[in-house]
Enzyme design. Structure first.
Site, PDB file in Angstrom:
ATOM      1  N   VAL A 285      28.717   3.778 -56.366  1.00 11.77           N
ATOM      2  CA  VAL A 285      29.300   2.743 -55.502  1.00 11.77           C
ATOM      3  C   VAL A 285      30.128   1.770 -56.325  1.00 11.77           C
ATOM      4  CG1 VAL A 285      28.765   0.813 -53.974  1.00 11.77           C
ATOM      5  CG2 VAL A 285      27.494   2.948 -53.764  1.00 11.77           C
ATOM      6  N   ALA A 286      29.624   1.442 -57.527  1.00 13.47           N
ATOM      7  CA  ALA A 286      30.331   0.487 -58.377  1.00 13.47           C
ATOM      8  C   ALA A 286      31.647   1.049 -58.889  1.00 13.47           C
ATOM      9  CB  ALA A 286      29.444   0.103 -59.563  1.00 13.47           C
ATOM     10  N   ILE A 288      33.533   3.613 -57.607  1.00 11.92           N
ATOM     11  CA  ILE A 288      34.534   4.003 -56.608  1.00 11.92           C
ATOM     12  C   ILE A 288      35.054   2.764 -55.900  1.00 11.92           C
ATOM     13  CG2 ILE A 288      34.950   5.349 -54.531  1.00 11.92           C
ATOM     14  CD1 ILE A 288      34.432   6.971 -57.054  1.00 11.92           C
ATOM     15  N   GLU A 290      35.948   1.131 -53.034  1.00 15.26           N
ATOM     16  CA  GLU A 290      35.890   1.359 -51.594  1.00 15.26           C
ATOM     17  C   GLU A 290      37.134   0.830 -50.870  1.00 15.26           C
ATOM     18  OE1 GLU A 290      33.551  -0.044 -53.379  1.00 15.26           O
ATOM     19  OE2 GLU A 290      31.543   0.714 -52.900  1.00 15.26           O
ATOM     20  N   ASP A 332      74.547  14.273 -45.790  1.00 15.52           N
ATOM     21  CA  ASP A 332      75.601  14.890 -45.005  1.00 15.52           C
ATOM     22  C   ASP A 332      76.792  13.937 -44.970  1.00 15.52           C
ATOM     23  OD1 ASP A 332      76.736  16.816 -43.273  1.00 15.52           O
ATOM     24  OD2 ASP A 332      76.169  15.629 -41.532  1.00 15.52           O
ATOM     25  N   ASP A 620      72.152  14.586 -39.777  1.00 15.23           N
ATOM     26  CA  ASP A 620      72.119  14.304 -38.350  1.00 15.23           C
ATOM     27  C   ASP A 620      72.209  15.552 -37.488  1.00 15.23           C
ATOM     28  OD1 ASP A 620      74.705  14.990 -38.909  1.00 15.23           O
ATOM     29  OD2 ASP A 620      75.628  13.173 -38.112  1.00 15.23           O
ATOM     30  N   ASP A 624      71.023  20.531 -40.522  1.00 19.32           N
ATOM     31  CA  ASP A 624      70.351  19.791 -41.598  1.00 19.32           C
ATOM     32  C   ASP A 624      68.825  19.933 -41.550  1.00 19.32           C
ATOM     33  OD1 ASP A 624      72.766  18.682 -42.551  1.00 19.32           O
ATOM     34  OD2 ASP A 624      72.706  17.164 -40.985  1.00 19.32           O
ATOM     35  N   ASN A 714      31.697  -5.565 -54.276  1.00 22.58           N
ATOM     36  CA  ASN A 714      32.878  -4.757 -53.983  1.00 22.58           C
ATOM     37  C   ASN A 714      33.530  -5.165 -52.668  1.00 22.58           C
ATOM     38  OD1 ASN A 714      32.368  -3.441 -56.313  1.00 22.58           O
ATOM     39  ND2 ASN A 714      31.808  -1.472 -55.400  1.00 22.58           N
ATOM     40  N   ASP A 718      37.014  -6.456 -53.323  1.00 25.68           N
ATOM     41  CA  ASP A 718      37.900  -5.297 -53.218  1.00 25.68           C
ATOM     42  C   ASP A 718      38.862  -5.374 -52.037  1.00 25.68           C
ATOM     43  OD1 ASP A 718      36.663  -4.293 -55.379  1.00 25.68           O
ATOM     44  OD2 ASP A 718      36.097  -2.371 -54.494  1.00 25.68           O
TER      45      ASP A 718
END
Length: 893
Positions: A285-286, A288, A290, A332, A620, A624, A714, A718
């Site tokens: 958990v620490a 990653i 979140e 184009d 357009d 294309d 977190n 975070d």
């Protein structure tokens, strides 16, 4: 009816041969019964649609992320160990991310059934000898169809008979000028744009009418073949998606390695297995971040909404960033760089020169005669009402009318004064149009046409007076016309003659007036936009179906190519598989490609991508679409663009303005820099927690962070601060940087060093705060593990909140992060939440928080500011200068 051979080439056969093969009667068409049988055999005249993505698929796609998988695994493990608050909090983060991503993409991905809409038009066909109207999807091979000005061609066919037929094929071939059609037999290798004896599904009749023998329907048409290319063309993942996936996998590997190492270290120190498993989950958990999926999604969504204010519709969130790394834009010409409208740019004649700024040298009589010829020898019209200006007819003739108006002529008054008596229409054989008019009992002939044909018909020349037009003068003007044509301009000649009685021929013994030069003019804002692209290190490549000389002229006008650069002609382009390395390099070094077909556009994109370029493709037309889909970022035009192009593109420019691409590129670059900022912030914060846990576990200290505390840290650090970093404004110098390499990761080696330094500094000061408090004030007492835990917990939180201020480039008090008001709001909001949880009893108990004295709070604050001070001192020595991309002290509003 038997099946038509796949290799049968209709443009290389006579009408009679085609009719025999198709078992059709070109005078009476098919019978109703025969048509129904063929409808069963060949199927409906419809284009197979691309499978549209469902709302459920959009939702599922939000979870296809390695970090999300890891978070779901962490949530599952938390449920296993009955840490319900952890599990619910993690799932809430994942859900918020999914909802934001789903909403933004669902809103942008409204299904555009473009190919079906192109097909859903009525069609007129001969059935049992009678002309009747049916649904175009019911047309079958062998039908005889009738089309006239304004009609959409319902299927591919061979021309049986026609009258003054011009067809706008720009959406299919890229040609800016309507194609002049005629009945002939062509060589088998003739390219699509030169098949003048054929009509094609999805194109428009600009002038005249014709009967056509339908040869191909549905997916067998040229439009259908392009649709097949679109379906088979693999949709490339955006660079951001690739980089986030690569980064996520690397982070997972690092996390697993550290978790296993610390788990083994704990077991070796005599820790309980269950306890260490819980610690391992806490470590996961620490490590990653979140908040990464949420913050990345929100940053992209904010960029998406900002682009919408600049008329750029983004259909996929990750495409917002992709333009920021684009180093090649394949564009184009017709309608994208140019206005898709003809314009008279000059008139030249004996003793006469007129330019589009309305300045001229010569007599008013000469200019007046050319202006009269432009109006009278012309079947187009411009109708002006209080509500609108309506242009009717061939774009070339409309351009002549506008020129005449510019010189002071009145179209309708002149046509009333000069009544038309007779007309010899333009044909591909004569290449001349002539009209006879009467005014005040005097007859006048006005003629216009190809210079090489009309000059032959002239016996005299108007150079202020009527003079003999001898062979030498004719030769000089012929060379003049060829010279002007080679510069990319459409040249037509003008002539007139007075008569006392109706002449036997309208195109003999004429008086030459001069040459008129026309061109599809560049869009006014494009020149500066291309200049901005070049400053940003972005190569602009023009790809068009037009004549090489025309493409070269426009390319020079806009600064795309150098004066001496030779365009690559589509006729010279080999199949992708047959290209040598030398030929591929020539393509990469070339800025203009002319007479290019859809397959060659696709091959060109492949060549650039093979050389690690990030390719943006604008377009357009239907032609294309395959290249738009294959490119890293497909950009379709919103006004002139066909819905086919819009369907497969990643972005749509509502105003068709090439300059909007520059705005999008800048925003993409800003977003990528912001992504690097908040990823650096998130990782350094989370790794600091991991370092703290690792040191405590390995050294068997008397204090440790609890799993729920880690998750709370977190959540509070975070989300809000990282979101604030995601909306930081970029600096003015961002468009002067060389585009980053496609291989450049989100976090390079230098930035990883920076992240580890940040993490170590925060972890060091946090553990130092605990050790200082015990060593100085409680050295003689037993360790108070709860108080130590609290000091560690709050020091980490405040250090991480202050750490967001370290993300700026340049001087501490004068950088883009310090000036970002949302950063200060996020810090204030996070501190408010922190104070709130201290006051809520059940939350305080869940987090194992106890009251602390003023002395302990002073230690926490001192240590937190110390970590920021250490980082700023080290940054001032520019030890990690390579990680700082540019100075962003200058801002744009």
């Amino acid at each position: 009816m038997k099946h038509i051979p796949n290799d049968f080439i209709f443009h290389a056969t006579t009408i009679e041969e085609a009719a025999v093969l198709l078992n059709s009667n070109i005078e009476h068409g098919l019978t109703i019964g025969n048509a129904n049988e063929r409808l069963e055999q060949f199927g409906r005249n419809a284009i197979t649609e691309t499978k549209s993505i469902t709302p459920f698929q959009i939702l599922v796609n939000q979870f296809k992320n390695p970090i999300v998988f890891l978070l779901l695994f962490a949530a599952g493990m938390s449920f296993w160990f009955k840490d319900l608050l952890d599990a619910i909090a993690i799932l809430l983060v994942v859900l918020i991310n999914a909802v934001i991503g789903f909403y933004m993409e669902f809103r942008a991905r409204q299904s555009m059934l473009a190919l079906k809409r192109l097909s859903s038009v009525p069609a007129k066909v001969l059935r049992d000898g009678k002309l009747c109207e049916i649904n175009s999807e019911e047309i079958v091979p062998g039908d005889v169809t009738f089309v006239e000005a304004g009609d959409v061609i319902p299927a591919d066919g061979k021309i049986i008979r026609y009258t003054q037929l011009l067809i706008d094929e720009s959406a299919l071939t890229g040609e800016s000028v309507p194609a002049e059609k005629k009945m002939t037999v062509l060589p088998a290798p003739t390219i699509l744009g030169d098949r003048v004896n054929m009509i094609f599904k999805g194109t428009y009749v600009a002038k005249g009418n014709c009967f056509g023998l339908i040869c191909s329907t549905g997916m067998q048409t040229e439009l259908g073949k392009i649709a097949t290319l679109v379906h088979s063309s693999e949709q490339a993942a955006t660079p951001l998606e690739k980089k986030l996936e690569h980064f996520s996998k690397k982070l997972i590997n690092i996390t697993i390695g550290l978790v296993v190492a610390i788990l083994l270290a704990g077991l070796l120190n005599g820790q309980q297995v269950i306890e260490m498993l819980e610690t391992a989950i806490a470590l996961a958990v620490a490590a990653i971040p979140e908040g990464l999926p949420v913050v990345a999604t929100m940053a992209l969504a904010q960029g998406m909404l900002k682009m919408a204010r600049y008329n750029v519709i983004v259909k996929k969130l990750s495409a917002v960033e992709t333009l920021g790394g684009t180093n090649v834009i394949c564009t184009d010409k017709t309608g994208t760089l140019t206005q898709n409208k003809m314009e008279v740019v000059f008139v030249t004649g004996p003793s006469l020169t007129w330019k589009k700024d309305n300045t001229f040298i010569g007599t008013k009589e000469q200019l007046g005669l050319i202006a009269k010829c432009s109006i009278l020898c012309n079947t187009a019209d411009i109708q002006v009402t209080t509500k609108e200006v309506k242009e009717i007819g061939d774009p070339l003739e409309i351009a002549l009318l506008k020129f005449a108006i510019k010189t002071g002529e009145d179209i309708h008054r002149l046509r009333k004064d000069y009544a038309k008596k007779k007309e010899e229409p333009f044909s591909s054989e004569t290449k001349i149009m002539a009209t006879l008019h009467e005014s005040e009992s005097q007859l006048y002939v006005f003629a216009k046409g190809a210079a090489e044909e009309l000059l032959v018909k002239c016996s005299h020349v108007h150079d202020g007076n009527i003079a003999v037009f001898d062979a030498e003068k004719k030769s000089n003007w012929m060379m003049k016309a060829e010279e002007l044509s080679s510069s990319g301009q459409r040249i037509i000649a003008m002539a007139y003659r007075k008569f006392n009685s109706i002449p036997h021929s309208l195109t003999s013994d004429l008086v030459f007036l001069g040459l008129v030069g026309m061109i599809d003019p560049p869009r006014p804002e494009v020149l500066s936009a291309i200049s901005d692209c070049k400053k940003a290190g972005i190569k602009v490549v023009m790809i068009t179906g037009d004549h090489p000389a025309t493409a070269h002229y426009i390319g020079n006008q806009l600064g795309i190519s150098a004066i001496g650069e030779v365009p690559v002609n589509g006729k010279e382009m080999k199949e992708y598989e047959a290209l040598t390395e030398e030929e591929k390099q020539r393509w990469i070094n070339t800025s203009i490609f002319a007479r290019v077909n859809p397959k060659q556009k696709l091959d060109l994109v492949k060549v650039f991508q093979e050389k690690n370029y990030i390719v943006g493709m604008t377009g357009d037309g239907v032609n294309d679409a395959p290249a738009l889909k294959k490119s890293d970022i497909g950009i379709a035009m919103g006004q002139r663009g066909t819905q086919v192009a819009q369907e497969v593109a990643d972005m749509v420019l509502k105003d068709d303005s090439f300059s909007s691409i520059v705005v999008a590129i800048r925003q993409g670059r800003v977003i990528f820099e912001n992504i690097k900022k908040f990823v650096t912030f998130l990782l350094s914060c989370n790794l600091s927690e991991l370092f703290v846990i690792a040191v405590a576990a390995v050294m068997n200290l008397h204090f440790q962070l609890l799993p729920l505390q880690i998750l709370f840290i977190n959540l509070i650090t975070d989300v809000l601060p990282a979101l604030a970093l995601g909306v930081t404004k970029g600096g003015a110098g961002i468009m002067k940087l060389v585009p980053r390499k496609s291989s450049e990761p989100i976090i390079n080696k230098n930035r990883w060093k920076l992240i580890f330094f940040y993490s170590f500094s925060i972890a060091l000061t946090s553990i130092g705060a605990v050790l200082f408090n015990h060593g100085v004030f409680h050295s003689s007492e037993p360790w108070d593990s709860i108080m130590c835990n609290n000091i560690l917990f709050f020091t980490l939180i405040i250090s991480q909140l202050l750490h967001v201020l370290n993300m700026g480039n340049g001087a501490f008090f004068n950088n883009e992060v310090i000036k970002n008001k949302y950063v200060w709001y996020s810090i204030a909001g996070s501190l408010f939440v922190l104070l709130g949880i201290i006051q809520i009893t059940f939350v305080r108990h869940a987090l194992n928080i106890i009251p602390m004295t003023m002395r302990e709070w002073l230690i926490i604050l001192t240590a937190s500011f110390a970590s920021m001070l250490i980082i700023q001192v080290i940054k001032s020595f520019q030890l990690f200068a390579k990680s700082q991309p540019y100075n962003t002290t200058s801002h744009e509003k």
